[in-house]
Design a protein around this motif. Structure first.
Motif, short mmCIF file in Angstrom:
data_model
loop_
_atom_site.label_atom_id
_atom_site.label_comp_id
_atom_site.label_asym_id
_atom_site.label_seq_id
_atom_site.Cartn_x
_atom_site.Cartn_y
_atom_site.Cartn_z
N MET A 1 0.85 -1.18 0.00
CA MET A 1 0.00 0.00 0.00
C MET A 1 0.89 1.24 0.00
O MET A 1 1.87 1.32 0.73
CB MET A 1 -0.89 -0.03 1.23
CG MET A 1 -1.73 1.23 1.45
SD MET A 1 -2.79 1.72 0.08
CE MET A 1 -4.02 0.44 0.11
N THR A 2 0.54 2.22 -0.83
CA THR A 2 1.27 3.48 -0.85
C THR A 2 0.37 4.58 -0.28
O THR A 2 -0.85 4.45 -0.25
CB THR A 2 1.70 3.86 -2.27
OG1 THR A 2 0.54 3.99 -3.08
CG2 THR A 2 2.62 2.81 -2.86
N ALA A 3 1.01 5.63 0.17
CA ALA A 3 0.28 6.79 0.70
C ALA A 3 1.11 8.02 0.46
O ALA A 3 2.34 7.96 0.33
CB ALA A 3 0.01 6.61 2.20
N ASN A 70 -3.25 11.50 1.72
CA ASN A 70 -3.59 10.53 2.78
C ASN A 70 -3.28 11.07 4.16
O ASN A 70 -3.71 10.51 5.17
CB ASN A 70 -2.83 9.23 2.56
CG ASN A 70 -3.15 8.58 1.24
OD1 ASN A 70 -2.34 8.62 0.31
ND2 ASN A 70 -4.33 8.00 1.12
N THR A 189 3.35 7.35 8.95
CA THR A 189 3.09 5.99 9.45
C THR A 189 1.59 5.78 9.66
O THR A 189 1.03 4.75 9.28
CB THR A 189 3.87 5.74 10.75
OG1 THR A 189 5.28 5.87 10.47
CG2 THR A 189 3.59 4.35 11.30
N LEU A 192 -0.16 5.60 6.23
CA LEU A 192 0.03 4.29 5.62
C LEU A 192 -0.86 3.24 6.27
O LEU A 192 -1.49 2.42 5.59
CB LEU A 192 1.50 3.87 5.72
CG LEU A 192 2.45 4.59 4.76
CD1 LEU A 192 3.88 4.47 5.23
CD2 LEU A 192 2.32 4.00 3.35
N THR A 193 -0.92 3.27 7.59
CA THR A 193 -1.75 2.30 8.33
C THR A 193 -3.22 2.45 7.96
O THR A 193 -3.92 1.48 7.68
CB THR A 193 -1.57 2.48 9.85
OG1 THR A 193 -0.18 2.29 10.18
CG2 THR A 193 -2.41 1.49 10.64
N ALA A 195 -4.51 3.95 5.29
CA ALA A 195 -4.74 3.67 3.86
C ALA A 195 -4.82 2.18 3.60
O ALA A 195 -5.57 1.73 2.71
CB ALA A 195 -3.63 4.30 3.03
N SER A 196 -4.09 1.38 4.38
CA SER A 196 -4.09 -0.08 4.18
C SER A 196 -5.41 -0.71 4.61
O SER A 196 -5.72 -1.83 4.25
CB SER A 196 -2.93 -0.72 4.93
OG SER A 196 -3.17 -0.68 6.34
N LYS A 197 -6.20 0.02 5.40
CA LYS A 197 -7.47 -0.52 5.91
C LYS A 197 -8.67 -0.13 5.06
O LYS A 197 -9.80 -0.51 5.36
CB LYS A 197 -7.67 -0.07 7.35
CG LYS A 197 -6.61 -0.59 8.31
CD LYS A 197 -6.90 -0.22 9.74
CE LYS A 197 -5.82 -0.68 10.68
NZ LYS A 197 -5.60 -2.13 10.64
N THR A 198 -8.43 0.69 4.02
CA THR A 198 -9.57 1.11 3.18
C THR A 198 -9.63 0.33 1.89
O THR A 198 -8.72 -0.30 1.47
CB THR A 198 -9.47 2.61 2.85
OG1 THR A 198 -8.23 2.89 2.21
CG2 THR A 198 -9.61 3.44 4.10
#
Length: 198
Positions: A1-3, A70, A189, A192-193, A195-198
């Motif tokens: 995942m990128t942000a 993000n 951080t 990123l966290t 963004a990985s949950k969406t």
């Protein structure tokens, strides 16, 4: 995942821009993309002439930059204990994003610079957070577990990164650089966290 983390700032003498660059390093250390943007000057009575791109430094920000980020790091020199007019003018124009909920649940941090130790660093950081809270953003500070937060004799603290611009501290101190980088890393951080949950 990128942000990506938008680092949106106004700088008149260069110190706030320097904080922005150190925050960008922290964003990159966390593995996110740092996007540096600024805003044009305004004047009493009329807005200054705005070109598409400033002669030097970061490009001017757009609402789309804000909408698609993000995470956000917002920086301004202190003006009577508040953010400078050019940045406030830009933030005041974000009602459309507020109506859409574009910034809800995105992490944000703040940074500032002032020429005296009691020149309003903390009030500036706190007042910069208010519109971000109205947007539903998640305020990220710097915890005292970070050694530099406890040891700094210049700028920086739990509310955000800062620089004390005096004759004896014309350039950012090591603590100020470290705290700006830490703030960038923390916001990235979290971005990123989330963004990985969406």
């Amino acid at each position: 995942m990128t942000a990506n983390v938008l680092i949106l700032y106004y700088s008149q003498k260069g110190q706030t821009a320097e904080l922005a660059r150190h925050a960008a390093r922290g964003v990159e250390i966390a593995g996110a993309e740092a996007i540096l943007r600024t805003v044009p000057k305004v004047s009493i009575g009329v807005e200054s002439e705005k070109s598409a791109v400033p002669d030097t430094g970061s490009p001017y920000a757009t609402l789309e930059d804000l909408k698609t980020c993000n995470g956000l790091l917002l920086g301004s020199p202190t003006r009577f204990g508040n953010m400078a007019a050019p940045l406030k003018y830009f933030i005041d124009g974000t009602s459309a994003l507020w109506l859409e909920g574009s910034l809800v649940n995105k992490p944000a941090g703040v940074f500032t610079s002032t020429s005296s130790i009691h020149g309003g660093q903390e009030t500036t950081l706190l007042t910069m957070v208010l519109p971000l809270m109205h947007h539903g953003m998640l305020w990220t500070g710097i915890p005292y577990t970070n050694t530099a937060t406890r040891e700094t004799r210049t700028g920086g603290g739990p509310y955000g990164a800062s620089h004390l611009a005096t004759d004896w501290n014309a350039s950012l101190s090591q603590h100020e650089r470290d705290l700006a980088k830490t703030l960038g890393e923390r916001v990235a951080t979290l971005a990123l966290t989330l963004a990985s949950k969406t």
